[in-house]
Design a protein around this motif. Structure first.
Motif, short mmCIF file in Angstrom:
data_model
loop_
_atom_site.label_atom_id
_atom_site.label_comp_id
_atom_site.label_asym_id
_atom_site.label_seq_id
_atom_site.Cartn_x
_atom_site.Cartn_y
_atom_site.Cartn_z
N GLN A 108 -3.30 -7.06 35.92
CA GLN A 108 -4.06 -6.47 34.81
C GLN A 108 -4.97 -5.31 35.23
O GLN A 108 -5.69 -4.76 34.39
CB GLN A 108 -4.94 -7.55 34.15
N ALA A 109 -4.97 -4.93 36.50
CA ALA A 109 -5.88 -3.87 36.97
C ALA A 109 -5.58 -2.54 36.27
O ALA A 109 -4.43 -2.24 35.96
CB ALA A 109 -5.74 -3.70 38.48
N LEU A 110 -6.63 -1.76 36.03
CA LEU A 110 -6.48 -0.42 35.45
C LEU A 110 -5.85 0.51 36.49
O LEU A 110 -5.13 1.44 36.16
CB LEU A 110 -7.84 0.14 35.06
N GLY A 111 -6.19 0.24 37.74
CA GLY A 111 -5.68 1.04 38.85
C GLY A 111 -5.91 0.29 40.14
O GLY A 111 -6.61 -0.72 40.17
N TYR A 112 -5.30 0.78 41.21
CA TYR A 112 -5.44 0.07 42.50
C TYR A 112 -5.25 1.03 43.67
O TYR A 112 -4.68 2.13 43.53
CB TYR A 112 -4.42 -1.08 42.60
N LEU A 113 -5.73 0.58 44.83
CA LEU A 113 -5.54 1.29 46.10
C LEU A 113 -5.00 0.27 47.10
O LEU A 113 -5.67 -0.74 47.37
CB LEU A 113 -6.87 1.84 46.62
N GLU A 114 -3.83 0.50 47.64
CA GLU A 114 -3.29 -0.38 48.69
C GLU A 114 -3.74 0.20 50.02
O GLU A 114 -3.44 1.36 50.34
CB GLU A 114 -1.76 -0.42 48.61
N CYS A 115 -4.45 -0.60 50.81
CA CYS A 115 -5.10 -0.08 52.03
C CYS A 115 -4.71 -0.83 53.29
O CYS A 115 -4.55 -2.05 53.28
CB CYS A 115 -6.61 -0.18 51.89
#
Ligand SMILES: Cc1cc2nc3c(=O)[nH]c(=O)nc-3n(C[C@H](O)[C@H](O)[C@H](O)COP(=O)(O)O)c2cc1C
Length: 159
Positions: A108-115
């Motif tokens: 459900q995230a609006l956006g994400y960063l895979e780190c």
């Protein structure tokens, strides 16, 4: 007086972490972008957090930006430890697989960063993890949650 009494309000995000068969979600107000090129992002975790153990072992994490409609679930993830509960089972958050690293993301995230962790710095009672962003996506816009003070979470419209 605590540093957060001066530095807040701050946007609240959720970090997902995985080690072996265990996934966890931690609520964080201490996080920041570090560089455009390469894209870098930092998160700060208290030394006793269960998610810290997972990130130390796996060397990966996902930063998930969520909207204010998940306030209760965000608070829950910030009040209980993954040592005791499976937060994916106890909240509305659904798991999806990250694409560039072995880690969960919040559907459900609006956006994400895979780190991917490139460095770890002991700052005091917290550990700063410096992440190289392997994949970034903004799926939709939405009003974000902000940490105001103590255990209060506020909402900022049109953020
Ligand atoms: C609004 C809010 C902001 C928080 N920010 C942080 C933070 O920046 N760093 C941190 O280590 N803990 C932060 N916490 C506390 C953790 O989310 C909390 O200790 C959590 O239960 C740890 O989960 P874990 O043991 O499963 O990792 C915050 C909690 C809340 C409610």
């Amino acid at each position: 007086m605590r540093i957060s009494d001066i530095a807040n309000p701050r946007q609240v995000i959720l970090v997902t972490a995985r080690w072996q068969d265990t996934d966890d979600i931690i609520t964080l107000a201490w996080h920041m972008p570090l560089s455009f090129n390469p894209m870098m992002y930092a998160i700060s975790l208290g030394k006793k957090r269960f998610s810290l153990e997972l990130i130390r072992n796996s060397k990966v994490f996902v930063v998930n930006f969520v909207s204010k409609e998940f306030k209760e679930d965000v608070l829950f993830c910030g009040e209980v430890s993954g040592r005791e509960v499976d937060k994916f089972k106890e909240t509305r958050f659904e798991k999806e697989e990250a694409e560039t690293i072995n880690c969960s993301r919040i559907k459900q995230a609006l956006g994400y960063l895979e780190c991917e962790v490139v460095d770890e710095i002991e700052t005091g009672d917290h550990i700063l993890f410096i992440g190289k962003v392997k994949k970034a996506e903004l799926k939709k816009h939405g009003a974000r949650l902000f940490h105001i003070s103590g255990d209060k979470l506020g909402e900022l419209e049109d953020a």
